[in-house]
Write a protein that holds these residues in place. Sequence first.
Motif, PDB file in Angstrom:
ATOM      1  N   ARG A 114       0.980  -1.239   0.030  1.00  0.00           N
ATOM      2  CA  ARG A 114      -0.017   0.016  -0.086  1.00  0.00           C
ATOM      3  C   ARG A 114       0.732   1.202   0.085  1.00  0.00           C
ATOM      4  O   ARG A 114       0.599   2.246  -0.725  1.00  0.00           O
ATOM      5  CB  ARG A 114      -1.046  -0.079   1.143  1.00  0.00           C
ATOM      6  CG  ARG A 114      -1.903   0.865   1.237  1.00  0.00           C
ATOM      7  CD  ARG A 114      -2.824   0.797   2.368  1.00  0.00           C
ATOM      8  NE  ARG A 114      -2.327   1.110   3.887  1.00  0.00           N
ATOM      9  CZ  ARG A 114      -2.401   0.008   4.629  1.00  0.00           C
ATOM     10  NH1 ARG A 114      -2.656  -0.952   4.619  1.00  0.00           N
ATOM     11  NH2 ARG A 114      -1.634   0.393   5.967  1.00  0.00           N
ATOM     12  N   LEU A 115       1.972   1.313   0.773  1.00  0.00           N
ATOM     13  CA  LEU A 115       2.924   2.491   0.675  1.00  0.00           C
ATOM     14  C   LEU A 115       3.453   2.623  -0.401  1.00  0.00           C
ATOM     15  O   LEU A 115       3.581   3.636  -0.750  1.00  0.00           O
ATOM     16  CB  LEU A 115       3.856   2.318   2.264  1.00  0.00           C
ATOM     17  CG  LEU A 115       3.286   2.507   3.272  1.00  0.00           C
ATOM     18  CD1 LEU A 115       4.431   2.267   4.525  1.00  0.00           C
ATOM     19  CD2 LEU A 115       2.891   4.066   3.822  1.00  0.00           C
ATOM     20  N   VAL A 116       3.938   1.507  -0.878  1.00  0.00           N
ATOM     21  CA  VAL A 116       4.741   1.567  -2.341  1.00  0.00           C
ATOM     22  C   VAL A 116       3.737   2.451  -3.239  1.00  0.00           C
ATOM     23  O   VAL A 116       4.221   3.188  -3.967  1.00  0.00           O
ATOM     24  CB  VAL A 116       5.266   0.247  -2.661  1.00  0.00           C
ATOM     25  CG1 VAL A 116       5.879   0.441  -4.023  1.00  0.00           C
ATOM     26  CG2 VAL A 116       6.278  -0.257  -1.934  1.00  0.00           C
ATOM     27  N   TYR A 117       2.764   1.901  -3.299  1.00  0.00           N
ATOM     28  CA  TYR A 117       1.647   2.180  -4.209  1.00  0.00           C
ATOM     29  C   TYR A 117       1.550   3.703  -4.282  1.00  0.00           C
ATOM     30  O   TYR A 117       1.375   4.447  -5.139  1.00  0.00           O
ATOM     31  CB  TYR A 117       0.333   1.580  -4.289  1.00  0.00           C
ATOM     32  CG  TYR A 117      -0.604   1.747  -5.197  1.00  0.00           C
ATOM     33  CD1 TYR A 117      -0.511   1.311  -6.516  1.00  0.00           C
ATOM     34  CD2 TYR A 117      -1.860   2.464  -4.783  1.00  0.00           C
ATOM     35  CE1 TYR A 117      -1.540   1.402  -7.367  1.00  0.00           C
ATOM     36  CE2 TYR A 117      -2.506   2.781  -5.892  1.00  0.00           C
ATOM     37  CZ  TYR A 117      -2.563   2.308  -7.260  1.00  0.00           C
ATOM     38  OH  TYR A 117      -3.461   2.598  -8.198  1.00  0.00           O
ATOM     39  N   ILE A 132      11.706   3.617  -6.118  1.00  0.00           N
ATOM     40  CA  ILE A 132      11.509   3.010  -4.853  1.00  0.00           C
ATOM     41  C   ILE A 132      12.701   1.800  -4.661  1.00  0.00           C
ATOM     42  O   ILE A 132      12.467   0.870  -5.322  1.00  0.00           O
ATOM     43  CB  ILE A 132      10.100   2.466  -4.526  1.00  0.00           C
ATOM     44  CG1 ILE A 132       9.067   3.953  -4.754  1.00  0.00           C
ATOM     45  CG2 ILE A 132      10.209   2.190  -3.001  1.00  0.00           C
ATOM     46  CD1 ILE A 132       7.941   3.756  -4.490  1.00  0.00           C
ATOM     47  N   THR A 133      13.292   1.948  -3.524  1.00  0.00           N
ATOM     48  CA  THR A 133      14.176   0.743  -3.249  1.00  0.00           C
ATOM     49  C   THR A 133      13.509   0.451  -1.736  1.00  0.00           C
ATOM     50  O   THR A 133      13.172   1.118  -1.198  1.00  0.00           O
ATOM     51  CB  THR A 133      15.751   1.227  -2.800  1.00  0.00           C
ATOM     52  OG1 THR A 133      16.139   2.019  -3.869  1.00  0.00           O
ATOM     53  CG2 THR A 133      16.611  -0.026  -2.609  1.00  0.00           C
ATOM     54  N   LEU A 134      13.477  -1.022  -1.679  1.00  0.00           N
ATOM     55  CA  LEU A 134      13.258  -1.492  -0.579  1.00  0.00           C
ATOM     56  C   LEU A 134      14.510  -2.305   0.245  1.00  0.00           C
ATOM     57  O   LEU A 134      15.134  -2.760  -0.689  1.00  0.00           O
ATOM     58  CB  LEU A 134      12.034  -2.680  -0.695  1.00  0.00           C
ATOM     59  CG  LEU A 134      10.547  -2.132  -1.330  1.00  0.00           C
ATOM     60  CD1 LEU A 134       9.766  -3.185  -1.422  1.00  0.00           C
ATOM     61  CD2 LEU A 134      10.385  -0.993  -0.411  1.00  0.00           C
ATOM     62  N   SER A 135      14.304  -2.306   1.284  1.00  0.00           N
ATOM     63  CA  SER A 135      15.423  -2.939   2.051  1.00  0.00           C
ATOM     64  C   SER A 135      14.774  -3.528   3.403  1.00  0.00           C
ATOM     65  O   SER A 135      14.935  -2.838   4.492  1.00  0.00           O
ATOM     66  CB  SER A 135      16.573  -2.004   2.413  1.00  0.00           C
ATOM     67  OG  SER A 135      17.528  -2.792   3.081  1.00  0.00           O
ATOM     68  N   LEU A 136      14.094  -4.759   3.281  1.00  0.00           N
ATOM     69  CA  LEU A 136      13.212  -5.202   4.260  1.00  0.00           C
ATOM     70  C   LEU A 136      13.509  -6.758   4.283  1.00  0.00           C
ATOM     71  O   LEU A 136      12.578  -7.448   4.929  1.00  0.00           O
ATOM     72  CB  LEU A 136      11.668  -4.932   3.922  1.00  0.00           C
ATOM     73  CG  LEU A 136      11.414  -3.495   3.866  1.00  0.00           C
ATOM     74  CD1 LEU A 136       9.847  -3.247   3.019  1.00  0.00           C
ATOM     75  CD2 LEU A 136      11.348  -2.631   5.244  1.00  0.00           C
ATOM     76  N   GLY A 137      14.667  -7.208   4.108  1.00  0.00           N
ATOM     77  CA  GLY A 137      15.035  -8.346   4.294  1.00  0.00           C
ATOM     78  C   GLY A 137      14.682  -9.466   3.510  1.00  0.00           C
ATOM     79  O   GLY A 137      14.066  -9.351   2.473  1.00  0.00           O
ATOM     80  N   GLU A 142       6.746 -14.720  -3.745  1.00  0.00           N
ATOM     81  CA  GLU A 142       5.535 -14.117  -3.921  1.00  0.00           C
ATOM     82  C   GLU A 142       5.364 -12.567  -3.369  1.00  0.00           C
ATOM     83  O   GLU A 142       4.686 -11.695  -3.898  1.00  0.00           O
ATOM     84  CB  GLU A 142       4.431 -14.883  -3.429  1.00  0.00           C
ATOM     85  CG  GLU A 142       4.103 -16.286  -3.684  1.00  0.00           C
ATOM     86  CD  GLU A 142       5.277 -17.255  -3.590  1.00  0.00           C
ATOM     87  OE1 GLU A 142       5.972 -17.154  -2.764  1.00  0.00           O
ATOM     88  OE2 GLU A 142       5.514 -18.031  -4.837  1.00  0.00           O
ATOM     89  N   VAL A 143       5.929 -12.417  -2.031  1.00  0.00           N
ATOM     90  CA  VAL A 143       5.942 -11.025  -1.432  1.00  0.00           C
ATOM     91  C   VAL A 143       6.814 -10.283  -2.177  1.00  0.00           C
ATOM     92  O   VAL A 143       6.643  -8.943  -2.797  1.00  0.00           O
ATOM     93  CB  VAL A 143       6.327 -11.123  -0.023  1.00  0.00           C
ATOM     94  CG1 VAL A 143       6.644  -9.688   0.531  1.00  0.00           C
ATOM     95  CG2 VAL A 143       5.254 -11.878   0.683  1.00  0.00           C
ATOM     96  N   PHE A 148       6.986  -5.601  -6.213  1.00  0.00           N
ATOM     97  CA  PHE A 148       7.554  -5.283  -7.509  1.00  0.00           C
ATOM     98  C   PHE A 148       6.255  -4.437  -8.121  1.00  0.00           C
ATOM     99  O   PHE A 148       6.372  -3.342  -8.822  1.00  0.00           O
ATOM    100  CB  PHE A 148       8.297  -6.153  -8.132  1.00  0.00           C
ATOM    101  CG  PHE A 148       8.772  -5.721  -9.515  1.00  0.00           C
ATOM    102  CD1 PHE A 148      10.086  -5.000  -9.252  1.00  0.00           C
ATOM    103  CD2 PHE A 148       8.324  -6.032 -10.696  1.00  0.00           C
ATOM    104  CE1 PHE A 148      10.739  -4.893 -10.524  1.00  0.00           C
ATOM    105  CE2 PHE A 148       9.170  -5.462 -11.714  1.00  0.00           C
ATOM    106  CZ  PHE A 148      10.080  -4.915 -11.829  1.00  0.00           C
ATOM    107  N   ARG A 149       5.107  -5.282  -8.010  1.00  0.00           N
ATOM    108  CA  ARG A 149       4.077  -4.790  -8.944  1.00  0.00           C
ATOM    109  C   ARG A 149       3.487  -3.397  -8.377  1.00  0.00           C
ATOM    110  O   ARG A 149       2.787  -2.655  -8.977  1.00  0.00           O
ATOM    111  CB  ARG A 149       2.802  -5.962  -8.796  1.00  0.00           C
ATOM    112  CG  ARG A 149       3.089  -7.179  -9.830  1.00  0.00           C
ATOM    113  CD  ARG A 149       2.004  -7.921  -9.885  1.00  0.00           C
ATOM    114  NE  ARG A 149       2.442  -9.144 -10.711  1.00  0.00           N
ATOM    115  CZ  ARG A 149       1.948 -10.512 -10.541  1.00  0.00           C
ATOM    116  NH1 ARG A 149       1.021 -10.683  -9.737  1.00  0.00           N
ATOM    117  NH2 ARG A 149       2.198 -11.457 -11.153  1.00  0.00           N
ATOM    118  N   ALA A 150       3.388  -3.254  -7.137  1.00  0.00           N
ATOM    119  CA  ALA A 150       3.108  -2.250  -6.490  1.00  0.00           C
ATOM    120  C   ALA A 150       3.960  -0.934  -6.948  1.00  0.00           C
ATOM    121  O   ALA A 150       3.477   0.227  -6.732  1.00  0.00           O
ATOM    122  CB  ALA A 150       3.112  -2.299  -4.810  1.00  0.00           C
TER     123      ALA A 150
END
Length: 366
Positions: A114-117, A132-137, A142-143, A148-150
Amino acid sequence: MEFRDFNDARTLARWLEERDENKLDALFKSALEVKRRFRGEGIYLRGLIEISNICRKNCLYCGIRSGNRNVERYELTDEQVLEEARFSLEAGYGSVVLQGGERSDGVFTERISRLVYKIKKLDAGGGRGLGITLSLGEQSREVYREWFRAGAHRYLLRIESSDRRLYESIHPSGPLHGYDNRIKALEDLKSEGYIMGTGVMIGLPGQTVEHLAGDLLFFKKIGAAMVGMGPYIPHPDTPMGASGVRLCPDSSADAGKLLLSLKMVALLRHLLPGANIAATTALQVLAPDGRERALLAGANVVMPNMTDVSVRKNYQLYSGKSGLEDTAQDTKDKLVQNLDRLGIRVEWNEWGDPGKQMPDCILGNR
Ligand code: SAM
Ligand code: SF4
């Protein structure tokens, strides 16, 4: 002096042991030249949002590990995250990084989507918005796909050490912290289409220059397009830090770790000329100008901290984190001042991803 054939572990290890100042100066200058040739004159900024310090893992080195009872746990609200992302956009950073403890529950993974979107929608000006870069382990494939889709397109997951035994020595035993999971996650990220980034800590107990040389070759082998390497800095409330924490700055040890980190950056720039290489925040603990020195040794990305001052103190991975009282604006002002002083140009409002047109450069096949 020749700067060829960095593809060999022994050559890399020799450079990591090099003490001759003239030779090292030439290495850093050459790395900066390679960076300019393959990635241009400027550097790129990514606003760092430390969304939460709640983590299911218990890494032996990390100040926000689940077993540390001395940390006040927090989670930024959606509004806080969006406000910090909006600041990054308006400040001209071009990108944000959402970083935090690792969680795998549905409430968390859906919230990130939701936040990424919503962050992607922030740009009302018709541009392509923030990268947007994510660093959440480690997450399931699927996640990673859902995020990525968001709209996230980069992911940072350090291997910490590419040497299995060293990796295992800094993590609890058992499947949650297994080395193979980490490798699989990095492969999954690439398969799902992310620009994949990884990295290591430098100066870990028991780490040798041979381990570090192996790390550099590992980045190339696994096809990392971004790398964040920083010094390991003990935290007193961790099993690894409890005995080894310095009570006051140890200048000779710090100088050694800083120099080793700068050598790693410069060597990696020669190995992966087209990659994004971060001048990491932890370098600032060793020297106030540590990050800037990494930029002069071939790094090209800085992640200024956006996190709300009210919670910054609760996201201390290591002791001595700088800028705990600074607002996002203070952080920006100080950084810009330092970069200006050194004549380092910022590419404002740019994503600054490694170009698809030069895969050979990313892989280092020059
Ligand atoms: N939880 C996610 C993960 O582990 O990938 C993202 C956040 S984690 C805090 C980000 C990085 O902090 C880790 O990959 C690790 O390299 C670094 N880190 C943790 N403790 C550290 C320490 N004591 N010194 C230096 N870096 C540290
Ligand atoms: Fe959690 Fe990341 Fe710290 Fe490990 S390094 S304890 S996964 S926040």
